[in-house]
Design a protein around this motif. Sequence first.
Motif, PDB file in Angstrom:
ATOM      1  N   UNK A  46       0.862  -1.182   0.000  1.00  0.00           N
ATOM      2  CA  UNK A  46       0.000   0.000   0.000  1.00  0.00           C
ATOM      3  C   UNK A  46       0.898   1.232   0.000  1.00  0.00           C
ATOM      4  N   UNK A  47       0.857   1.947  -1.112  1.00  0.00           N
ATOM      5  CA  UNK A  47       1.705   3.127  -1.326  1.00  0.00           C
ATOM      6  C   UNK A  47       3.200   2.773  -1.313  1.00  0.00           C
ATOM      7  N   UNK A  94       2.388   1.032   8.207  1.00  0.00           N
ATOM      8  CA  UNK A  94       1.892   2.388   8.460  1.00  0.00           C
ATOM      9  C   UNK A  94       0.428   2.421   8.909  1.00  0.00           C
ATOM     10  N   UNK A  95      -0.175   1.255   9.102  1.00  0.00           N
ATOM     11  CA  UNK A  95      -1.530   1.232   9.644  1.00  0.00           C
ATOM     12  C   UNK A  95      -2.627   1.074   8.618  1.00  0.00           C
ATOM     13  N   UNK A  96      -2.274   0.840   7.362  1.00  0.00           N
ATOM     14  CA  UNK A  96      -3.308   0.561   6.363  1.00  0.00           C
ATOM     15  C   UNK A  96      -3.587  -0.942   6.321  1.00  0.00           C
ATOM     16  N   UNK A  97      -4.815  -1.277   5.943  1.00  0.00           N
ATOM     17  CA  UNK A  97      -5.159  -2.694   5.857  1.00  0.00           C
ATOM     18  C   UNK A  97      -5.485  -3.130   4.430  1.00  0.00           C
ATOM     19  N   UNK A  98      -5.879  -2.197   3.593  1.00  0.00           N
ATOM     20  CA  UNK A  98      -6.297  -2.557   2.237  1.00  0.00           C
ATOM     21  C   UNK A  98      -6.202  -1.324   1.347  1.00  0.00           C
ATOM     22  N   UNK A  99      -6.038  -1.558   0.072  1.00  0.00           N
ATOM     23  CA  UNK A  99      -6.086  -0.477  -0.908  1.00  0.00           C
ATOM     24  C   UNK A  99      -6.802  -1.025  -2.135  1.00  0.00           C
ATOM     25  N   UNK A 100      -6.756  -0.292  -3.231  1.00  0.00           N
ATOM     26  CA  UNK A 100      -7.282  -0.810  -4.495  1.00  0.00           C
ATOM     27  C   UNK A 100      -6.242  -0.564  -5.587  1.00  0.00           C
ATOM     28  N   UNK A 105      -6.346   3.066  -6.645  1.00  0.00           N
ATOM     29  CA  UNK A 105      -5.634   3.961  -5.735  1.00  0.00           C
ATOM     30  C   UNK A 105      -4.132   3.868  -5.914  1.00  0.00           C
ATOM     31  N   UNK A 127      -1.764   6.917  -6.540  1.00  0.00           N
ATOM     32  CA  UNK A 127      -1.122   7.529  -5.377  1.00  0.00           C
ATOM     33  C   UNK A 127       0.112   6.821  -4.849  1.00  0.00           C
ATOM     34  N   UNK A 144     -12.775   1.557   5.385  1.00  0.00           N
ATOM     35  CA  UNK A 144     -11.355   1.374   5.645  1.00  0.00           C
ATOM     36  C   UNK A 144     -11.099   1.236   7.143  1.00  0.00           C
ATOM     37  N   UNK A 145     -10.419   0.172   7.472  1.00  0.00           N
ATOM     38  CA  UNK A 145      -9.990  -0.047   8.848  1.00  0.00           C
ATOM     39  C   UNK A 145      -8.518   0.359   8.914  1.00  0.00           C
ATOM     40  N   UNK A 146      -8.201   1.281   9.796  1.00  0.00           N
ATOM     41  CA  UNK A 146      -6.843   1.810   9.884  1.00  0.00           C
ATOM     42  C   UNK A 146      -6.309   1.538  11.281  1.00  0.00           C
ATOM     43  N   UNK A 147      -5.016   1.277  11.378  1.00  0.00           N
ATOM     44  CA  UNK A 147      -4.461   0.791  12.648  1.00  0.00           C
ATOM     45  C   UNK A 147      -3.380   1.728  13.154  1.00  0.00           C
ATOM     46  N   UNK A 148      -3.473   2.069  14.434  1.00  0.00           N
ATOM     47  CA  UNK A 148      -2.393   2.786  15.100  1.00  0.00           C
ATOM     48  C   UNK A 148      -1.651   1.789  15.982  1.00  0.00           C
ATOM     49  N   UNK A 149      -0.450   1.421  15.545  1.00  0.00           N
ATOM     50  CA  UNK A 149       0.261   0.344  16.244  1.00  0.00           C
ATOM     51  C   UNK A 149       0.730   0.775  17.630  1.00  0.00           C
ATOM     52  N   UNK A 173      -2.230  10.206  13.824  1.00  0.00           N
ATOM     53  CA  UNK A 173      -2.491   9.643  12.486  1.00  0.00           C
ATOM     54  C   UNK A 173      -3.347  10.562  11.620  1.00  0.00           C
ATOM     55  N   UNK A 187      -2.386  11.091   7.979  1.00  0.00           N
ATOM     56  CA  UNK A 187      -2.665   9.952   7.105  1.00  0.00           C
ATOM     57  C   UNK A 187      -4.148   9.862   6.772  1.00  0.00           C
ATOM     58  N   UNK A 215      -7.330  11.406  -1.170  1.00  0.00           N
ATOM     59  CA  UNK A 215      -7.093  10.446  -2.241  1.00  0.00           C
ATOM     60  C   UNK A 215      -8.378   9.752  -2.687  1.00  0.00           C
ATOM     61  N   UNK A 216      -9.249   9.478  -1.731  1.00  0.00           N
ATOM     62  CA  UNK A 216     -10.511   8.809  -2.073  1.00  0.00           C
ATOM     63  C   UNK A 216     -11.578   9.809  -2.502  1.00  0.00           C
TER      64      UNK A 216
END
Lengths: 322, 322
Positions: free
Chosen positions: A134-135, A174-180, A183, A187, B4-9, B35, B38, B45-46
Amino acid sequence: MIFRQLFDSTSGTYTYLIASRHGGEALIIDPVLERVDRYLQLVRELDLKLVKAVDTHLHADHVTGLGALRDRTHCITVMGEQTHADVVSMRVAEGDGIEIEGLRLDVLYTPGHTDDSYSYLWGDRVFTGDTLLIRGTGRTDFQNGDPRAQYESLFNKLLKLPDETMVYPAHDYKGDTVSTIGEEKQFNPRLKVKSIDEYVELMNNLNLPNPKMMDVAVPANMHVGLYQDAIAKKGWALSATDAIALRGRSDVAIVDLREKGEREKHGVIPGSLHAPYPRCRNIFAPAACCRSSPRRPASASCSTAPSASAPPWRCRRRRMPG
Amino acid sequence: MIFRQLFDSTSGTYTYLIASRHGGEALIIDPVLERVDRYLQLVRELDLKLVKAVDTHLHADHVTGLGALRDRTHCITVMGEQTHADVVSMRVAEGDGIEIEGLRLDVLYTPGHTDDSYSYLWGDRVFTGDTLLIRGTGRTDFQNGDPRAQYESLFNKLLKLPDETMVYPAHDYKGDTVSTIGEEKQFNPRLKVKSIDEYVELMNNLNLPNPKMMDVAVPANMHVGLYQDAIAKKGWALSATDAIALRGRSDVAIVDLREKGEREKHGVIPGSLHAPYPRCRNIFAPAACCRSSPRRPASASCSTAPSASAPPWRCRRRRMPG
């Protein structure tokens, strides 16, 4: 449909557990050794039967869970045909399918991060390993990495998928789980190059330190578990050449455990019985006619050869359960 | 639909960005301050417009991103009506809806982890905050936590949702990303109790250390951003009581920025204009008749009062852009 994305925070690895239904067969992609207990707990809780464990490539940042999962569930272990990992029981190539009950992954050969890097397409999802992040994109500076090959894998294969295809990579930090795909086309900073040469220049100048786990993970992942050696030491394993010499002997039955598609692609072993693994457990049930005495090996598990120059199948003798 | 599920580790926090379509309005749940860049990059971006930022409760383990998102996007900030956080511009309660273009979250009051803990139901997904975690439940030993209330929230509200409802919590520390109500009913060890008293006993004896960030996060989250104080110091803010006294004056226009549903629930302010925020930006465009001179405040932003005993609305005067 069951789809679970699982995260190993130590290595930033995403593992995917998929199945078509509760009570059915399941497949896992990029399992991490230290998380195997959790995967198997989830498999039990969701009432699944794990039948295939797949790595997108030979990982350098964590030890794969393929060996442990195979030992604990008798699942088939799957990697690309270029892999140097031992005990991978199904080797796949571009255009193949990885099937379990109710679903199929289409196999895309996407080298570049390593020369054994594959992506797996499942409908509107693609599991991109370390090829497309992702990115980002996977580094290309070790394990036969090749930025030129990666450019081709990205621009001429993955980015040609429909824009709405969901991208599930093997890692994110970086905390992302999915993209397309759409995208990433727009990006992903690594894909903002105007030519293959610009991409090669970019990737050759990242100057990244080696992964912390590399010296441990790569050798460990070449030997997926320890049981193959143990079996060989007991005299239960033999080479394809040796196995060929045994054909026709009345005290030896060669059982081909490969799936139908593998036999069609790589050729049938003359005189062999066909009992696709893991269904062979039923075929070789205690009451079945093929049951051998404990002192007389009755089966040979076969996997396709890693290169065209090698014999088309390799065997190792194993005592069957029961 | 965008999810979108985003994670802060750092804090193990899951943040959710949802929208009905590219180009449309978006809502974020449980954003983490560090975050915010981001999130906003992803929003751009979306091609989304962030219009609401929602916290499930006042967090003790990270500083919320609500303030920063409000300052940078002019989104509405949403929490439960029990919240003590300042500058929350929409306070919701059981049975309310949180709406953006094309979607609605149903508000469930699920106290126990804190007394301001809410869950939000979105079709077949429920965002459970720290009330129901994957194979766990949120601790109940600070911030007016109450194991008895949490038992009720769990057993008499969340676990009554359909088994297939997907559970998206505010945290996970073990690498899971999602579960279902059915799974949690069966496999969550905290829910294996036979009575409310057993649950209370269990929760009262966890003996957990306080969250590392607690002494920083709780005070910071009570003051969601700093701009409210700054506005008050400039004399641009006034109490509800003061505002009531201004009604009818020819040089003051009271503009009610609440949504239609909030006005219906909490009452209309006599003599006020209604310009639901954030659409008021269009209403107060430079060419609009309501435009004020820079020295004469023209609008009052209103939020519902935190308790029934307080006046039904609070105001702060603000200069409108333009």
